[in-house]
Design a protein around this motif. Structure first.
Motif, PDB file in Angstrom:
ATOM      1  N   ARG A 175       3.057   5.892  -3.076  1.00 56.37           N
ATOM      2  CA  ARG A 175       4.350   6.554  -2.871  1.00 56.37           C
ATOM      3  C   ARG A 175       4.370   8.005  -3.357  1.00 56.37           C
ATOM      4  O   ARG A 175       4.978   8.866  -2.718  1.00 56.37           O
ATOM      5  CB  ARG A 175       5.478   5.754  -3.538  1.00 56.37           C
ATOM      6  N   TYR A 176       3.714   8.286  -4.476  1.00 56.09           N
ATOM      7  CA  TYR A 176       3.728   9.665  -4.981  1.00 56.09           C
ATOM      8  C   TYR A 176       2.914  10.593  -4.085  1.00 56.09           C
ATOM      9  O   TYR A 176       3.291  11.748  -3.864  1.00 56.09           O
ATOM     10  CB  TYR A 176       3.220   9.699  -6.422  1.00 56.09           C
ATOM     11  N   HIS A 177       1.823  10.092  -3.564  1.00 61.88           N
ATOM     12  CA  HIS A 177       1.025  10.899  -2.634  1.00 61.88           C
ATOM     13  C   HIS A 177       1.786  11.121  -1.331  1.00 61.88           C
ATOM     14  O   HIS A 177       1.675  12.191  -0.711  1.00 61.88           O
ATOM     15  CB  HIS A 177      -0.310  10.217  -2.364  1.00 61.88           C
TER      16      HIS A 177
ATOM     17  N   TYR B 110      11.069   0.638   7.015  1.00 59.96           N
ATOM     18  CA  TYR B 110       9.717   0.098   6.817  1.00 59.96           C
ATOM     19  C   TYR B 110       8.952   0.811   5.711  1.00 59.96           C
ATOM     20  O   TYR B 110       8.208   0.171   4.956  1.00 59.96           O
ATOM     21  CB  TYR B 110       8.927   0.185   8.121  1.00 59.96           C
ATOM     22  N   PHE B 111       9.121   2.114   5.591  1.00 56.43           N
ATOM     23  CA  PHE B 111       8.308   2.885   4.656  1.00 56.43           C
ATOM     24  C   PHE B 111       9.027   3.233   3.353  1.00 56.43           C
ATOM     25  O   PHE B 111       8.412   3.785   2.450  1.00 56.43           O
ATOM     26  CB  PHE B 111       7.809   4.169   5.323  1.00 56.43           C
ATOM     27  N   VAL B 112      10.304   2.915   3.254  1.00 60.06           N
ATOM     28  CA  VAL B 112      11.041   3.188   2.011  1.00 60.06           C
ATOM     29  C   VAL B 112      11.661   1.901   1.463  1.00 60.06           C
ATOM     30  O   VAL B 112      11.394   1.508   0.321  1.00 60.06           O
ATOM     31  CB  VAL B 112      12.138   4.255   2.231  1.00 60.06           C
ATOM     32  N   TRP B 113      12.471   1.234   2.286  1.00 59.99           N
ATOM     33  CA  TRP B 113      13.204   0.070   1.793  1.00 59.99           C
ATOM     34  C   TRP B 113      12.296  -1.147   1.602  1.00 59.99           C
ATOM     35  O   TRP B 113      12.329  -1.795   0.552  1.00 59.99           O
ATOM     36  CB  TRP B 113      14.329  -0.273   2.773  1.00 59.99           C
ATOM     37  N   LEU B 114      11.468  -1.482   2.612  1.00 60.87           N
ATOM     38  CA  LEU B 114      10.647  -2.692   2.534  1.00 60.87           C
ATOM     39  C   LEU B 114       9.648  -2.669   1.379  1.00 60.87           C
ATOM     40  O   LEU B 114       9.500  -3.692   0.688  1.00 60.87           O
ATOM     41  CB  LEU B 114       9.938  -2.930   3.865  1.00 60.87           C
ATOM     42  N   PRO B 115       8.930  -1.558   1.136  1.00 59.27           N
ATOM     43  CA  PRO B 115       8.017  -1.564  -0.030  1.00 59.27           C
ATOM     44  C   PRO B 115       8.724  -1.871  -1.346  1.00 59.27           C
ATOM     45  O   PRO B 115       8.210  -2.637  -2.170  1.00 59.27           O
ATOM     46  CB  PRO B 115       7.446  -0.147  -0.021  1.00 59.27           C
ATOM     47  N   ARG B 116       9.900  -1.293  -1.537  1.00 60.55           N
ATOM     48  CA  ARG B 116      10.644  -1.573  -2.771  1.00 60.55           C
ATOM     49  C   ARG B 116      11.084  -3.032  -2.825  1.00 60.55           C
ATOM     50  O   ARG B 116      11.084  -3.654  -3.898  1.00 60.55           O
ATOM     51  CB  ARG B 116      11.860  -0.647  -2.867  1.00 60.55           C
ATOM     52  N   ARG B 117      11.445  -3.575  -1.693  1.00 65.87           N
ATOM     53  CA  ARG B 117      11.853  -4.979  -1.648  1.00 65.87           C
ATOM     54  C   ARG B 117      10.682  -5.890  -2.014  1.00 65.87           C
ATOM     55  O   ARG B 117      10.837  -6.854  -2.758  1.00 65.87           O
ATOM     56  CB  ARG B 117      12.384  -5.330  -0.259  1.00 65.87           C
ATOM     57  N   ARG B 118       9.501  -5.586  -1.483  1.00 66.71           N
ATOM     58  CA  ARG B 118       8.322  -6.401  -1.785  1.00 66.71           C
ATOM     59  C   ARG B 118       8.019  -6.380  -3.285  1.00 66.71           C
ATOM     60  O   ARG B 118       7.638  -7.390  -3.868  1.00 66.71           O
ATOM     61  CB  ARG B 118       7.117  -5.902  -0.998  1.00 66.71           C
ATOM     62  N   VAL B 119       8.186  -5.230  -3.895  1.00 65.01           N
ATOM     63  CA  VAL B 119       7.942  -5.129  -5.337  1.00 65.01           C
ATOM     64  C   VAL B 119       8.966  -5.953  -6.117  1.00 65.01           C
ATOM     65  O   VAL B 119       8.630  -6.666  -7.054  1.00 65.01           O
ATOM     66  CB  VAL B 119       7.971  -3.653  -5.779  1.00 65.01           C
ATOM     67  N   ARG B 120      10.228  -5.873  -5.688  1.00 62.22           N
ATOM     68  CA  ARG B 120      11.274  -6.652  -6.370  1.00 62.22           C
ATOM     69  C   ARG B 120      11.051  -8.153  -6.207  1.00 62.22           C
ATOM     70  O   ARG B 120      11.489  -8.938  -7.043  1.00 62.22           O
ATOM     71  CB  ARG B 120      12.650  -6.266  -5.829  1.00 62.22           C
ATOM     72  N   GLN B 121      10.380  -8.541  -5.139  1.00 63.24           N
ATOM     73  CA  GLN B 121      10.086  -9.955  -4.920  1.00 63.24           C
ATOM     74  C   GLN B 121       8.948 -10.457  -5.803  1.00 63.24           C
ATOM     75  O   GLN B 121       8.598 -11.629  -5.763  1.00 63.24           O
ATOM     76  CB  GLN B 121       9.732 -10.194  -3.446  1.00 63.24           C
ATOM     77  N   GLY B 122       8.354  -9.553  -6.579  1.00 63.20           N
ATOM     78  CA  GLY B 122       7.291  -9.955  -7.484  1.00 63.20           C
ATOM     79  C   GLY B 122       5.908  -9.943  -6.863  1.00 63.20           C
ATOM     80  O   GLY B 122       4.973 -10.485  -7.439  1.00 63.20           O
TER      81      GLY B 122
ATOM     82  N   LEU C  90       3.357  -5.163  -9.211  1.00 59.44           N
ATOM     83  CA  LEU C  90       3.863  -4.779 -10.516  1.00 59.44           C
ATOM     84  C   LEU C  90       4.376  -3.361 -10.470  1.00 59.44           C
ATOM     85  O   LEU C  90       4.001  -2.574  -9.605  1.00 59.44           O
ATOM     86  CB  LEU C  90       2.793  -4.912 -11.586  1.00 59.44           C
ATOM     87  N   GLU C  91       5.204  -2.996 -11.420  1.00 64.00           N
ATOM     88  CA  GLU C  91       5.789  -1.654 -11.409  1.00 64.00           C
ATOM     89  C   GLU C  91       4.774  -0.575 -11.732  1.00 64.00           C
ATOM     90  O   GLU C  91       5.035   0.599 -11.577  1.00 64.00           O
ATOM     91  CB  GLU C  91       6.936  -1.568 -12.434  1.00 64.00           C
ATOM     92  N   THR C  92       3.565  -0.965 -12.158  1.00 65.73           N
ATOM     93  CA  THR C  92       2.556   0.030 -12.541  1.00 65.73           C
ATOM     94  C   THR C  92       1.435   0.141 -11.523  1.00 65.73           C
ATOM     95  O   THR C  92       0.338   0.563 -11.836  1.00 65.73           O
ATOM     96  CB  THR C  92       1.938  -0.375 -13.893  1.00 65.73           C
ATOM     97  N   LEU C  93       1.702  -0.230 -10.271  1.00 65.36           N
ATOM     98  CA  LEU C  93       0.644  -0.220  -9.266  1.00 65.36           C
ATOM     99  C   LEU C  93       0.171   1.178  -8.912  1.00 65.36           C
ATOM    100  O   LEU C  93      -0.958   1.362  -8.504  1.00 65.36           O
ATOM    101  CB  LEU C  93       1.136  -0.907  -7.977  1.00 65.36           C
ATOM    102  N   ALA C  94       1.062   2.179  -8.972  1.00 67.41           N
ATOM    103  CA  ALA C  94       0.697   3.509  -8.467  1.00 67.41           C
ATOM    104  C   ALA C  94      -0.380   4.141  -9.333  1.00 67.41           C
ATOM    105  O   ALA C  94      -0.470   3.893 -10.517  1.00 67.41           O
ATOM    106  CB  ALA C  94       1.915   4.406  -8.433  1.00 67.41           C
TER     107      ALA C  94
ATOM    108  N   ALA D 256       0.834  -1.207   0.000  1.00 71.12           N
ATOM    109  CA  ALA D 256       0.000   0.000   0.000  1.00 71.12           C
ATOM    110  C   ALA D 256       0.866   1.254   0.000  1.00 71.12           C
ATOM    111  O   ALA D 256       0.552   2.246  -0.667  1.00 71.12           O
ATOM    112  CB  ALA D 256      -0.930  -0.006   1.214  1.00 71.12           C
ATOM    113  N   VAL D 257       1.969   1.205   0.740  1.00 67.19           N
ATOM    114  CA  VAL D 257       2.908   2.335   0.752  1.00 67.19           C
ATOM    115  C   VAL D 257       3.474   2.547  -0.648  1.00 67.19           C
ATOM    116  O   VAL D 257       3.561   3.686  -1.133  1.00 67.19           O
ATOM    117  CB  VAL D 257       4.051   2.089   1.758  1.00 67.19           C
TER     118      VAL D 257
END
Length: 340
Positions: free
Chosen positions: A113-115, A321-333, A336-340, A108-109
């Protein structure tokens, strides 16, 4: 002979006709899939899995023949939603809380992310305005913080105990009062998104100007470093969560105000889910911040290394938690990169 411009227009018209036919051919199936996703439990898992395969095929087709179009964007979002629903459905219910905080909130973060960046930018601009205003008018703090608070602070500074406001009450009542107030502020900020993101921006501005004015007031009395150590013991978590809550409110407001290519109702439901996840995530952190403010900040004269340790641990948590982990979850598949 046919001109290049005319040929281009003819080719574009043919593509649009083919894309329109593709939409009409599959629209009913996609609507059924959206209805399945709107069911509380996501409906039949096997039906979802079969629909996921069909929709990814449609997405591949759209990417090949209609790249960069609205059809591709829509199918990207739809397959992402199906993927997340399948992943969540297959998790065991006894691990739901862990799943929520370890996977759902970080996703969700990432989606918001842009907001969240907009919320942070508004807050920082407001802090700068507070600093400039107090520097330009030494009495500005009175209009924003109140005469009573400013007079008490100046008296405490003269008596050599500038931050005794944090020791003015017993720890337990102070912890409860501060925590309840901070949670109310954060949840109001999220709910304010229903009144458009502009209202959320105003609330962020008020909090940012207060912070900038506060620190500048102490800086004018030669206590900037001391005020930083005292306030940011709890403020690292507290103010970060206010920014997160502001981002959640902006997400909620943008969902119904700017639905994009989605139907307004669908866009609002998805935005509301993101905002809810963020709102739930900030509450326990505000409780921790309230505990630090009620029990620890009153000892602001503690050794510098203890202050630094608390500050560093709080900042590491927020960034992790709010910067590194969200990116890690996305990299884990998991998204998708177009969720925002």
């Amino acid at each position: 002979a046919e001109s290049p411009a005319c040929g281009y227009l003819i080719a574009l018209a043919r593509r649009l006709m083919r894309e329109t036919a593709f939409l009409h051919q599959n629209a009913d199936r996609w609507r059924r899939l959206e209805a399945l996703l709107d069911e509380p439990k996501g409906g039949d898992v096997d039906a979802l899995a079969a629909a996921f395969v069909e929709t990814t095929d449609d997405l591949a087709y759209a990417r090949t023949f209609y790249p960069g179009g609205k059809t591709e964007a829509y199918l990207n979002t739809l397959t992402a939603d199906v993927q997340r629903r399948l992943y969540r459905t297959r998790r065991e219910e006894r691990g739901r809380i862990k799943q929520f905080f370890a996977v759902d909130v970080p996703l969700a973060v990432y989606e918001a992310r842009y907001h969240l960046l907009i919320s942070l930018a508004l807050f920082l601009v407001a802090v700068a305005i507070g600093v400039a205003s107090q520097l330009g008018d030494a009495q500005y703090a009175r209009s924003f913080l109140g005469d009573g608070y400013v007079d008490m602070t100046i008296d405490n500074i003269r008596e050599g105990r500038p931050f005794d406001v944090y020791a003015s009450e017993k720890p337990v009542p102070m912890f409860v009062e501060i925590t309840v107030n901070n949670v109310k502020v954060a949840l109001r900020m999220v709910a304010a998104g229903l009144l458009t993101p502009v209202v959320v921006g105003i609330m962020l501005f008020v909090n940012g100007i207060m912070l900038g004015t506060f620190h500048t007031l102490f800086a004018q009395h030669g206590l900037l470093g001391a005020s930083f150590l005292a306030v940011w013991l709890h403020g690292t978590l507290e103010l970060s969560m206010i920014v997160i809550a502001g981002g959640a409110g902006i997400t909620l407001g943008s969902g119904w105000l700017f639905p994009g290519t989605l139907p307004r109702g669908v866009a609002f439901r998805r935005a509301a889910r993101r905002a809810l996840y963020l709102a739930v995530a900030v509450v326990p952190i505000l409780v921790v911040a309230g505990f630090i403010e009620g029990f620890v900040t009153r000892h602001y004269r503690m050794p510098l290394w203890i202050n630094a340790l608390i500050l560093a641990a709080s900042a590491a948590y927020v960034v992790g938690y709010f910067v590194w982990l969200p990116r890690r979850r996305v990299r884990q598949g998991l998204a998708l990169e177009t969720l925002a």
